[in-house]
Motif scaffolding. Structure first.
Motif, short mmCIF file in Angstrom:
data_model
loop_
_atom_site.label_atom_id
_atom_site.label_comp_id
_atom_site.label_asym_id
_atom_site.label_seq_id
_atom_site.Cartn_x
_atom_site.Cartn_y
_atom_site.Cartn_z
N THR A 41 45.83 46.83 35.28
CA THR A 41 44.58 47.16 34.59
C THR A 41 43.34 46.65 35.32
OG1 THR A 41 44.84 45.17 33.22
CG2 THR A 41 45.69 47.25 32.33
N ARG A 42 43.51 45.63 36.19
CA ARG A 42 42.38 45.10 36.96
C ARG A 42 42.80 44.97 38.42
NH1 ARG A 42 42.49 41.67 32.58
NH2 ARG A 42 43.12 39.89 33.85
N PRO A 43 42.97 46.08 39.11
CA PRO A 43 43.61 46.08 40.43
C PRO A 43 42.79 45.46 41.56
CG PRO A 43 42.81 48.27 39.89
CD PRO A 43 42.64 47.45 38.65
N TYR A 44 41.51 45.28 41.37
CA TYR A 44 40.68 44.81 42.48
C TYR A 44 40.39 43.31 42.40
CZ TYR A 44 40.03 49.85 42.67
OH TYR A 44 40.24 51.20 42.72
N SER A 45 41.12 42.59 41.54
CA SER A 45 40.80 41.19 41.29
C SER A 45 41.32 40.24 42.36
CB SER A 45 41.35 40.77 39.92
OG SER A 45 42.76 40.94 39.89
N ASP A 46 42.30 40.66 43.16
CA ASP A 46 42.90 39.74 44.13
C ASP A 46 43.24 40.48 45.43
OD1 ASP A 46 43.99 37.47 45.25
OD2 ASP A 46 45.92 37.64 44.21
N PRO A 47 42.23 40.87 46.20
CA PRO A 47 42.49 41.62 47.44
C PRO A 47 43.25 40.78 48.46
CG PRO A 47 40.19 40.92 47.33
CD PRO A 47 40.79 40.59 46.00
N ILE A 48 44.05 41.46 49.28
CA ILE A 48 44.88 40.80 50.29
C ILE A 48 44.36 41.16 51.67
CG2 ILE A 48 47.21 40.54 51.21
CD1 ILE A 48 48.25 41.53 48.50
N PRO A 49 44.01 40.19 52.49
CA PRO A 49 43.55 40.49 53.85
C PRO A 49 44.59 41.28 54.64
CG PRO A 49 43.13 38.18 53.29
CD PRO A 49 43.98 38.74 52.19
N ARG B 68 49.95 36.08 52.59
CA ARG B 68 48.83 35.96 51.66
C ARG B 68 48.82 34.56 51.05
NH1 ARG B 68 49.81 39.47 46.21
NH2 ARG B 68 47.64 38.81 45.93
N PRO B 69 47.66 34.04 50.69
CA PRO B 69 47.58 32.71 50.08
C PRO B 69 48.49 32.60 48.86
CG PRO B 69 45.39 33.50 50.64
CD PRO B 69 46.32 34.65 50.86
N GLY B 70 49.21 31.50 48.78
CA GLY B 70 50.09 31.26 47.64
C GLY B 70 51.52 31.70 47.85
N VAL B 71 51.78 32.51 48.88
CA VAL B 71 53.15 32.97 49.16
C VAL B 71 53.75 32.09 50.26
CG1 VAL B 71 54.59 34.87 49.98
CG2 VAL B 71 52.64 35.33 48.48
N LYS B 72 54.91 31.55 50.00
CA LYS B 72 55.61 30.74 51.00
C LYS B 72 56.85 31.50 51.44
CE LYS B 72 54.05 26.41 48.88
NZ LYS B 72 54.48 25.15 48.23
N ALA B 73 56.72 32.22 52.52
CA ALA B 73 57.82 33.08 52.98
C ALA B 73 58.08 32.85 54.45
CB ALA B 73 57.48 34.55 52.73
N ASN B 74 59.34 33.00 54.83
CA ASN B 74 59.72 32.90 56.23
C ASN B 74 59.30 34.15 56.99
OD1 ASN B 74 60.90 30.37 55.84
ND2 ASN B 74 62.87 31.26 55.29
N LYS B 75 59.43 34.11 58.32
CA LYS B 75 59.00 35.22 59.16
C LYS B 75 60.08 36.28 59.28
CE LYS B 75 55.99 32.41 62.13
NZ LYS B 75 55.74 31.96 63.53
N PHE B 76 59.66 37.53 59.37
CA PHE B 76 60.57 38.60 59.77
C PHE B 76 60.84 38.44 61.27
CE2 PHE B 76 57.92 40.67 56.40
CZ PHE B 76 58.93 40.85 55.46
#
Length: 487
Positions: A372-380, A305-313
């Protein structure tokens, strides 16, 4: 005719012993009983610095010793020294030393401290804190003033120097070398003063004969010595072969050293008595894998997801990663979310769960917002509907009949919080830059090293103790069957 390492200088040992180190180390070694090869080296007690207790002399083979400059490949820049008895093949000897105890700043370099492996290979390892500036013995006798030296630091040639000298003439050589500038290389009939320009923090390695009765070689290097780019003067071949990241990873897997990070956690927690960890009865899990809330698709959607810098499984450890991530999330849901679901409103539950939500840019403020605002940042590609249904099925048996888990908005908020927490975990799990791959030890250390994450997930039994599920690494003895994340 094959090329050979170019000898820089020679000296003679007649006393059956060598003194080594900085000038005050050599002076102290010359006044101490001659040391045999140690099968155990004590360390200074207390503190965070690991320093071994050495006497700065060793038994050594009598006869002619050759010194060699080690240079950065294709340059004349000296980055290390190697000294060995004339009977010793320098290329074979240095290869043996580097395999058992090379630079601690290079991968797959053996042990930086003396242990059963160094003893077995007849190598004595000297670490950065074991000598030089860090040991004060001999300084007073020689009138060495560290504060005065620091005051003149800007006028000195930056680098590290050390001497290797016959025990019988050590004090005489110290008095001579003390008149020189530290960066001046000096060869004497009974020893040599070596200098590595640009070096910082010095390390040493003695190689002994098979019977461990006498030293026959000495390697002197610094933090900035990279043996994959270093060679003898006169040779082209580097002392170690540089391998690709993929080759490093496969070698790492074959060794099978605490790939899950469980031993690492034990070591850390044993040293930090102030940590408040759960009792055995407070642990939660392991859970039924058929109840797992997140699939591999969900976890990878969070990872990229945008903003996450993670290595691959990666195989063969990705299933253990999926298991660990599901287990810590489910323990969080059971310990924190289930009790909070008894509140009348989502806002009340959020306020009780995240009391610091009014503080800017805290985990509490982010979690409060997502609940409280769960739909504000959907993840593809993150199936929040399916995740919500599985989370709800997991929570219902653990909550009261009239709890908020039957409220779709609450469950949607829980899903958003799950995604946020796992984003944080994966972002904190980038512990090994060269590897570029995510394995269980990274997840555990990423969680443990963050206070907020550790407190949220500390009730997970699997986090601390793992699962009794084997896995298979090709070419290793770790034969097992991975736990599969529920799809």
């Amino acid at each position: 005719m094959m090329a050979k390492p170019q000898v820089y200088s020679q000296f003679t040992v007649t006393s059956g012993s060598l003194c080594y180190g900085a000038l005050h180390n050599i002076w102290d070694g010359a006044t101490s009983p001659i040391q045999q090869f140690p099968t155990f080296v004590a360390r200074h007690a207390g503190g965070t610095v690991k320093a071994q207790i050495l006497q700065y002399n060793v038994t050594a083979k009598n006869g002619t010793w050759n010194s060699f400059q080690l240079v950065a490949k294709d340059t004349d820049r000296v980055c290390a020294w190697f000294v060995s008895h004339s009977d010793v093949d320098p290329e074979v000897e240095i290869d043996k030393i580097l395999h058992v105890s090379g630079s601690p700043y290079e991968d797959d370099s053996g042990s930086q401290f003396n242990n059963e492996n160094t003893v077995a290979e007849a190598v004595l390892a000297i670490g950065r804190y074991d000598w030089g500036y860090y040991d004060n013995r001999g300084k007073e006798e020689l009138g060495i003033d560290d504060e005065a030296n620091l005051a003149n630091f800007d006028t000195q040639v930056f680098g590290e120097g050390a001497g290797l000298v016959d025990f019988g003439t050590a004090k005489t050589k110290v008095m001579q070398w003390q008149k020189n500038e530290p960066h001046e290389i000096d060869t004497q009939p009974g020893g040599i003063w070596m200098f590595i320009p640009g070096g910082e923090y010095m390390f040493g390695r003695f190689g002994f004969d098979e019977s461990r009765t006498a030293a026959r070689s000495f390697l002197f290097f610094t933090t900035h010595t990279y043996f994959t780019h270093t060679t003898f003067v006169g040779l082209d071949q580097t002392l170690r072969v540089e391998v690709s990241d993929e080759e490093k990873f496969q070698r790492f897997l074959r060794k099978g050293r605490d790939l899950e990070g469980l031993e690492k956690l034990k070591q850390i927690t044993s040293r930090e008595s102030s940590l408040q960890l759960p009792t055995e009865s407070e642990y939660l899990g392991p859970y039924d894998i058929h109840q797992y809330i997140l699939t591999s698709t969900d976890l990878n959607a969070i990872r990229i997801r945008p903003g996450v810098k993670a290595n691959k499984f990666v195989e063969p450890l990705q299933e253990l990663c999926y298991t660990c991530l599901n287990e810590i999330i489910m323990s969080y849901l059971e310990f924190f979310i289930a009790p909070a679901s008894s509140h009348d409103t989502v806002a009340a539950a959020a306020a009780s769960l995240f009391p610091r939500h009014s503080e800017f840019d805290t985990v509490d403020s982010c979690m409060y917002s997502f609940l409280t605002r769960p739909y504000s940042d959907p993840i593809p590609n993150f199936d929040s509907g399916a995740v919500g249904r599985r989370a709800k099925a997991f929570l219902i048996p653990r909550c009261e009949d009239n709890s908020l888990v039957r409220d779709d908005n609450f469950i949607a908020g829980v899903c958003a919080c799950i995604a946020f927490l796992l984003s944080e975990v994966l972002d904190h799990s980038r512990n090994c830059a060269w590897r570029g791959k995510l394995i269980p030890v990274d997840i555990r250390l990423g969680v443990f090293n963050d206070d907020a994450l550790r407190n949220m997930f500390k009730y997970s039994r699997v986090f601390w103790k793992g699962v009794d599920q084997p896995f298979q690494v090709a070419g290793s003895s770790h034969a097992t069957e991975p736990v599969r994340a529920s799809e």
